[in-house]
Design a protein around this motif. Structure first.
Motif, PDB file in Angstrom:
ATOM      1  N   GLU A 270       0.833  -1.206   0.000  1.00  0.00           N
ATOM      2  CA  GLU A 270       0.000   0.000   0.000  1.00  0.00           C
ATOM      3  C   GLU A 270       0.866   1.254   0.000  1.00  0.00           C
ATOM      4  OE1 GLU A 270      -2.830   2.160   3.213  1.00  0.00           O
ATOM      5  OE2 GLU A 270      -3.279   0.045   2.833  1.00  0.00           O
ATOM      6  N   ALA A 271       1.960   1.220   0.734  1.00  0.00           N
ATOM      7  CA  ALA A 271       2.821   2.395   0.860  1.00  0.00           C
ATOM      8  C   ALA A 271       3.819   2.537  -0.281  1.00  0.00           C
ATOM      9  CB  ALA A 271       3.584   2.339   2.186  1.00  0.00           C
ATOM     10  N   HIS A 272       4.220   1.415  -0.882  1.00  0.00           N
ATOM     11  CA  HIS A 272       5.341   1.468  -1.829  1.00  0.00           C
ATOM     12  C   HIS A 272       5.042   0.824  -3.174  1.00  0.00           C
ATOM     13  CE1 HIS A 272       7.996   2.921   1.305  1.00  0.00           C
ATOM     14  NE2 HIS A 272       7.423   2.053   2.097  1.00  0.00           N
ATOM     15  N   GLY A 273       3.827   0.496  -3.470  1.00  0.00           N
ATOM     16  CA  GLY A 273       3.551  -0.175  -4.738  1.00  0.00           C
ATOM     17  C   GLY A 273       3.842  -1.655  -4.617  1.00  0.00           C
ATOM     18  N   GLU A 274       4.524  -2.207  -5.589  1.00  0.00           N
ATOM     19  CA  GLU A 274       4.753  -3.650  -5.598  1.00  0.00           C
ATOM     20  C   GLU A 274       5.958  -4.033  -4.751  1.00  0.00           C
ATOM     21  OE1 GLU A 274       3.816  -6.044  -8.989  1.00  0.00           O
ATOM     22  OE2 GLU A 274       3.578  -4.203 -10.158  1.00  0.00           O
ATOM     23  N   VAL A 275       5.684  -4.828  -3.739  1.00  0.00           N
ATOM     24  CA  VAL A 275       6.725  -5.387  -2.878  1.00  0.00           C
ATOM     25  C   VAL A 275       6.481  -6.884  -2.843  1.00  0.00           C
ATOM     26  CG1 VAL A 275       7.740  -5.421  -0.573  1.00  0.00           C
ATOM     27  CG2 VAL A 275       6.819  -3.278  -1.481  1.00  0.00           C
ATOM     28  N   HIS A 276       7.496  -7.664  -3.235  1.00  0.00           N
ATOM     29  CA  HIS A 276       7.345  -9.120  -3.312  1.00  0.00           C
ATOM     30  C   HIS A 276       8.473  -9.811  -2.575  1.00  0.00           C
ATOM     31  CE1 HIS A 276       4.160  -9.022  -6.364  1.00  0.00           C
ATOM     32  NE2 HIS A 276       4.798  -7.957  -6.821  1.00  0.00           N
ATOM     33  N   ILE A 277       8.136 -10.919  -1.938  1.00  0.00           N
ATOM     34  CA  ILE A 277       9.139 -11.760  -1.311  1.00  0.00           C
ATOM     35  C   ILE A 277       9.580 -12.800  -2.339  1.00  0.00           C
ATOM     36  CG2 ILE A 277       7.446 -13.337  -0.319  1.00  0.00           C
ATOM     37  CD1 ILE A 277       9.245 -13.523   2.157  1.00  0.00           C
ATOM     38  N   ALA A 278      10.874 -13.024  -2.431  1.00  0.00           N
ATOM     39  CA  ALA A 278      11.420 -14.001  -3.375  1.00  0.00           C
ATOM     40  C   ALA A 278      11.640 -15.321  -2.646  1.00  0.00           C
ATOM     41  CB  ALA A 278      12.732 -13.509  -3.959  1.00  0.00           C
ATOM     42  N   ASP A 279      11.236 -16.410  -3.270  1.00  0.00           N
ATOM     43  CA  ASP A 279      11.466 -17.747  -2.734  1.00  0.00           C
ATOM     44  C   ASP A 279      12.823 -18.208  -3.254  1.00  0.00           C
ATOM     45  OD1 ASP A 279      11.238 -20.224  -1.602  1.00  0.00           O
ATOM     46  OD2 ASP A 279       9.761 -20.973  -3.039  1.00  0.00           O
ATOM     47  N   THR A 280      13.867 -17.909  -2.488  1.00  0.00           N
ATOM     48  CA  THR A 280      15.232 -18.093  -2.977  1.00  0.00           C
ATOM     49  C   THR A 280      16.192 -18.316  -1.824  1.00  0.00           C
ATOM     50  OG1 THR A 280      16.921 -17.100  -4.384  1.00  0.00           O
ATOM     51  CG2 THR A 280      15.728 -15.606  -2.926  1.00  0.00           C
ATOM     52  N   PRO A 281      17.318 -18.972  -2.089  1.00  0.00           N
ATOM     53  CA  PRO A 281      18.384 -19.025  -1.073  1.00  0.00           C
ATOM     54  C   PRO A 281      18.884 -17.599  -0.814  1.00  0.00           C
ATOM     55  CG  PRO A 281      18.846 -20.549  -2.875  1.00  0.00           C
ATOM     56  CD  PRO A 281      17.672 -19.720  -3.290  1.00  0.00           C
ATOM     57  N   PHE A 282      19.295 -17.332   0.404  1.00  0.00           N
ATOM     58  CA  PHE A 282      19.599 -15.962   0.809  1.00  0.00           C
ATOM     59  C   PHE A 282      20.740 -15.327   0.003  1.00  0.00           C
ATOM     60  CE2 PHE A 282      21.148 -12.675   3.824  1.00  0.00           C
ATOM     61  CZ  PHE A 282      19.982 -11.946   3.921  1.00  0.00           C
ATOM     62  N   VAL A 283      21.914 -15.895   0.036  1.00  0.00           N
ATOM     63  CA  VAL A 283      23.071 -15.253  -0.613  1.00  0.00           C
ATOM     64  C   VAL A 283      22.945 -15.303  -2.128  1.00  0.00           C
ATOM     65  CG1 VAL A 283      25.580 -15.320  -0.909  1.00  0.00           C
ATOM     66  CG2 VAL A 283      24.586 -15.700   1.350  1.00  0.00           C
ATOM     67  N   GLU A 284      22.675 -16.487  -2.678  1.00  0.00           N
ATOM     68  CA  GLU A 284      22.592 -16.630  -4.125  1.00  0.00           C
ATOM     69  C   GLU A 284      21.473 -15.775  -4.706  1.00  0.00           C
ATOM     70  OE1 GLU A 284      22.813 -19.052  -1.916  1.00  0.00           O
ATOM     71  OE2 GLU A 284      24.111 -20.671  -2.623  1.00  0.00           O
ATOM     72  N   GLY A 285      20.332 -15.754  -4.034  1.00  0.00           N
ATOM     73  CA  GLY A 285      19.200 -14.956  -4.497  1.00  0.00           C
ATOM     74  C   GLY A 285      19.478 -13.467  -4.431  1.00  0.00           C
ATOM     75  N   ALA A 286      20.163 -13.045  -3.359  1.00  0.00           N
ATOM     76  CA  ALA A 286      20.500 -11.627  -3.221  1.00  0.00           C
ATOM     77  C   ALA A 286      21.425 -11.180  -4.349  1.00  0.00           C
ATOM     78  CB  ALA A 286      21.153 -11.370  -1.865  1.00  0.00           C
ATOM     79  N   VAL A 287      22.412 -11.987  -4.667  1.00  0.00           N
ATOM     80  CA  VAL A 287      23.350 -11.634  -5.736  1.00  0.00           C
ATOM     81  C   VAL A 287      22.632 -11.594  -7.084  1.00  0.00           C
ATOM     82  CG1 VAL A 287      25.391 -12.392  -7.015  1.00  0.00           C
ATOM     83  CG2 VAL A 287      25.393 -12.453  -4.508  1.00  0.00           C
ATOM     84  N   ALA A 288      21.839 -12.618  -7.376  1.00  0.00           N
ATOM     85  CA  ALA A 288      21.132 -12.659  -8.663  1.00  0.00           C
ATOM     86  C   ALA A 288      20.176 -11.475  -8.801  1.00  0.00           C
ATOM     87  CB  ALA A 288      20.364 -13.974  -8.796  1.00  0.00           C
ATOM     88  N   ALA A 289      19.467 -11.152  -7.723  1.00  0.00           N
ATOM     89  CA  ALA A 289      18.530 -10.027  -7.764  1.00  0.00           C
ATOM     90  C   ALA A 289      19.269  -8.707  -7.945  1.00  0.00           C
ATOM     91  CB  ALA A 289      17.686  -9.999  -6.492  1.00  0.00           C
ATOM     92  N   ALA A 290      20.368  -8.522  -7.227  1.00  0.00           N
ATOM     93  CA  ALA A 290      21.121  -7.266  -7.319  1.00  0.00           C
ATOM     94  C   ALA A 290      21.713  -7.072  -8.713  1.00  0.00           C
ATOM     95  CB  ALA A 290      22.226  -7.229  -6.262  1.00  0.00           C
ATOM     96  N   VAL A 291      22.246  -8.131  -9.286  1.00  0.00           N
ATOM     97  CA  VAL A 291      22.833  -8.024 -10.624  1.00  0.00           C
ATOM     98  C   VAL A 291      21.749  -7.687 -11.646  1.00  0.00           C
ATOM     99  CG1 VAL A 291      23.925  -9.357 -12.477  1.00  0.00           C
ATOM    100  CG2 VAL A 291      24.815  -9.499 -10.140  1.00  0.00           C
ATOM    101  N   THR A 292      20.606  -8.369 -11.569  1.00  0.00           N
ATOM    102  CA  THR A 292      19.526  -8.145 -12.534  1.00  0.00           C
ATOM    103  C   THR A 292      18.918  -6.752 -12.379  1.00  0.00           C
ATOM    104  OG1 THR A 292      19.080 -10.515 -12.536  1.00  0.00           O
ATOM    105  CG2 THR A 292      17.358  -9.087 -13.430  1.00  0.00           C
TER     106      THR A 292
ATOM    107  N   ARG B 205      23.490 -25.216  -9.422  1.00  0.00           N
ATOM    108  CA  ARG B 205      24.181 -26.437  -9.020  1.00  0.00           C
ATOM    109  C   ARG B 205      25.660 -26.125  -8.814  1.00  0.00           C
ATOM    110  NH1 ARG B 205      21.190 -31.216  -8.512  1.00  0.00           N
ATOM    111  NH2 ARG B 205      23.313 -31.871  -8.292  1.00  0.00           N
ATOM    112  N   LYS B 206      26.252 -26.772  -7.884  1.00  0.00           N
ATOM    113  CA  LYS B 206      27.677 -26.565  -7.630  1.00  0.00           C
ATOM    114  C   LYS B 206      28.520 -27.681  -8.218  1.00  0.00           C
ATOM    115  CE  LYS B 206      26.933 -23.418  -3.977  1.00  0.00           C
ATOM    116  NZ  LYS B 206      25.641 -23.333  -3.528  1.00  0.00           N
TER     117      LYS B 206
END
Length: 165
Positions: free
Chosen positions: A120-142, A163-164
């Protein structure tokens, strides 16, 4: 801690930090959307801050998208703070949406409880279903490359399949 976080998420007056009015947050949003923002919610201030720094460093440019940590409690102890999440969303919001990456447990529950208010205050805010570090990096780069909200969410959630071996 879980009960405290949920209680705090539903009653901002109980937070250790005074919340700002929603109307003020709406007025501060830029007129032309910038990039998608990223909020990192962890039980640990150090983990959220270090993950944000790593994500920004791996962007590879001098102009990363906004990444705001929301780790720990306002007094520095381990836990999840609804008010720190609210402040981080305000800091990351450039009008193009915000993706929230959580570590586990009460961090996820707190953000899920706050989503209607934050949206309501900021428009679209979504939670990502992702591993913490890997998801943060992928989101920041994109987001830093100019990806829209759907692309940033997809990149973060795709990190689950990395996959590792």
């Amino acid at each position: 801690m879980l009960v405290t976080a949920l209680y705090e998420a539903t009653d901002p007056e109980l937070c250790a930090v005074e919340p700002e009015p929603l109307a003020v947050a709406k007025q501060e949003r830029p007129k032309e959307p910038g990039r998608v923002g990223l909020v990192l919610v962890s039980h640990s201030r150090e983990v959220a801050t270090a993950t944000g720094a790593l994500a920004k460093a791996l962007v590879g440019t001098g102009d990363p998208a906004p990444v705001a940590p929301a780790g720990g409690l306002p007094d520095g102890r381990t836990g999840t703070s609804a008010e720190l999440v609210r402040k981080a969303v305000r800091a990351a919001d450039q009008g193009a949406g915000v993706v929230v990456v959580c570590d586990m447990g009460s961090a996820v529950l707190t953000v899920r409880e706050l989503l209607p208010e934050l949206g309501e205050a900021h428009g679209e805010v979504h939670i990502a279903d992702t591993p913490f570090v890997e998801g943060a990096v992928a989101a920041a780069v994109t987001a830093s490359a100019g990806g829209d909200l759907a692309a940033v969410l997809a990149a973060a959630e795709d990190a689950r399949t990395y996959r590792k071996l």
